[in-house]
Design a protein around this motif. Structure first.
Motif, PDB file in Angstrom:
ATOM      1  N   ARG A  62       0.818  -1.216   0.000  1.00 48.03           N
ATOM      2  CA  ARG A  62       0.000   0.000   0.000  1.00 48.03           C
ATOM      3  C   ARG A  62       0.851   1.266   0.000  1.00 48.03           C
ATOM      4  N   GLU A  63       1.978   1.247   0.737  1.00 47.35           N
ATOM      5  CA  GLU A  63       2.772   2.467   0.922  1.00 47.35           C
ATOM      6  C   GLU A  63       3.921   2.631  -0.072  1.00 47.35           C
ATOM      7  N   TRP A  64       4.231   1.619  -0.858  1.00 48.82           N
ATOM      8  CA  TRP A  64       5.375   1.667  -1.775  1.00 48.82           C
ATOM      9  C   TRP A  64       5.157   2.719  -2.856  1.00 48.82           C
ATOM     10  N   ARG A  65       6.195   3.534  -3.099  1.00 48.33           N
ATOM     11  CA  ARG A  65       6.165   4.545  -4.163  1.00 48.33           C
ATOM     12  C   ARG A  65       7.471   4.475  -4.942  1.00 48.33           C
ATOM     13  N   TYR A 110       8.089   7.136   2.756  1.00 48.15           N
ATOM     14  CA  TYR A 110       7.073   6.797   3.743  1.00 48.15           C
ATOM     15  C   TYR A 110       7.007   5.304   4.047  1.00 48.15           C
ATOM     16  N   VAL A 111       7.300   4.445   3.068  1.00 53.12           N
ATOM     17  CA  VAL A 111       7.155   3.005   3.294  1.00 53.12           C
ATOM     18  C   VAL A 111       8.024   2.534   4.456  1.00 53.12           C
ATOM     19  N   TRP A 112       9.260   3.070   4.545  1.00 49.26           N
ATOM     20  CA  TRP A 112      10.160   2.587   5.593  1.00 49.26           C
ATOM     21  C   TRP A 112       9.765   3.108   6.968  1.00 49.26           C
ATOM     22  N   SER A 113       9.221   4.319   7.037  1.00 51.57           N
ATOM     23  CA  SER A 113       8.726   4.785   8.337  1.00 51.57           C
ATOM     24  C   SER A 113       7.475   3.996   8.738  1.00 51.57           C
TER      25      SER A 113
END
Length: 196
Positions: A170-173, A180-183
């Motif tokens: 969902r958060e991967w860009r 954001y994905v890693w946070s």
């Protein structure tokens, strides 16, 4: 029954469906599910099933047939040297299965990547880390996060692992995942600590 009575029943039925649309239901009895509901692992379909508390009680025993209740144990381990397992990914989970095989899965923008792990290597590792030997087959996983300098190792229910895969997807860009994905992954592991 009159036409008016039949029409009223159809309208009520449609209204009931609309009111409960989006409401999650038990995969076995169709009861409305509460937040934080239990899960069963369907060994025939190799899938998780959302269930109500009453249905989960029916399958709490090891002799319950094709369904296995997913436990709630979350146990943080000291660092485990998983290099022997041969999976060169920093965010991955390992699931031992009843037949002695072991699978590894990691998140990607497209969903889960899956590898088969050498069963002898898993047994060797489990021989050095006693908690791994106590894992329930199919329903518990060794979850590893060594991304961005972290060194976290957990025994968790498999449904936690699938939540993590969904979160990453969902958060991967972009190509690298974006900032954001890693946070979000770090927050996921903080919540594991709070739930354990």
């Amino acid at each position: 029954m009159t036409v008016d009575g039949a029409l009223a029943r159809v309208i009520r039925s449609a209204a009931d469906r609309a009111a409960t649309a989006g409401t999650e239901r038990c995969d076995l009895c169709a009861a409305v599910l509460a937040d934080g509901h239990p899960h069963l692992y369907d060994t025939d379909a190799a899938e998780l099933r959302c269930v109500c508390r009453a249905c989960s009680v029916l399958f709490a025993s090891e002799e319950a047939g094709r369904y296995r209740l997913v436990p709630r144990r979350r146990l943080r381990l000291p660092p485990v040297d998983t290099a022997v397992l041969g999976v060169p990914v920093g965010l991955v989970f390992f699931v031992p299965h009843r037949d002695g095989s072991v699978s590894a899965q990691g998140p990607s923008p497209a969903g889960a990547m899956r590898w088969e792990v050498d069963a002898a290597a898993w047994r060797q590792l489990a021989g050095t880390v006693e908690q791994l030997a106590s894992m329930a087959p199919d329903v518990e996983a060794l979850l590893v996060n060594t991304v961005r300098g972290l060194d976290e190792h957990w025994i968790v229910p498999v449904d936690d692992c699938y939540r993590m895969i969904a979160l990453v997807r969902r958060e991967w860009r972009g190509l690298s995942g974006g900032g954001y994905v890693w946070s979000a992954v770090e927050q996921f592991f903080k919540e594991l600590t709070e739930r354990s």
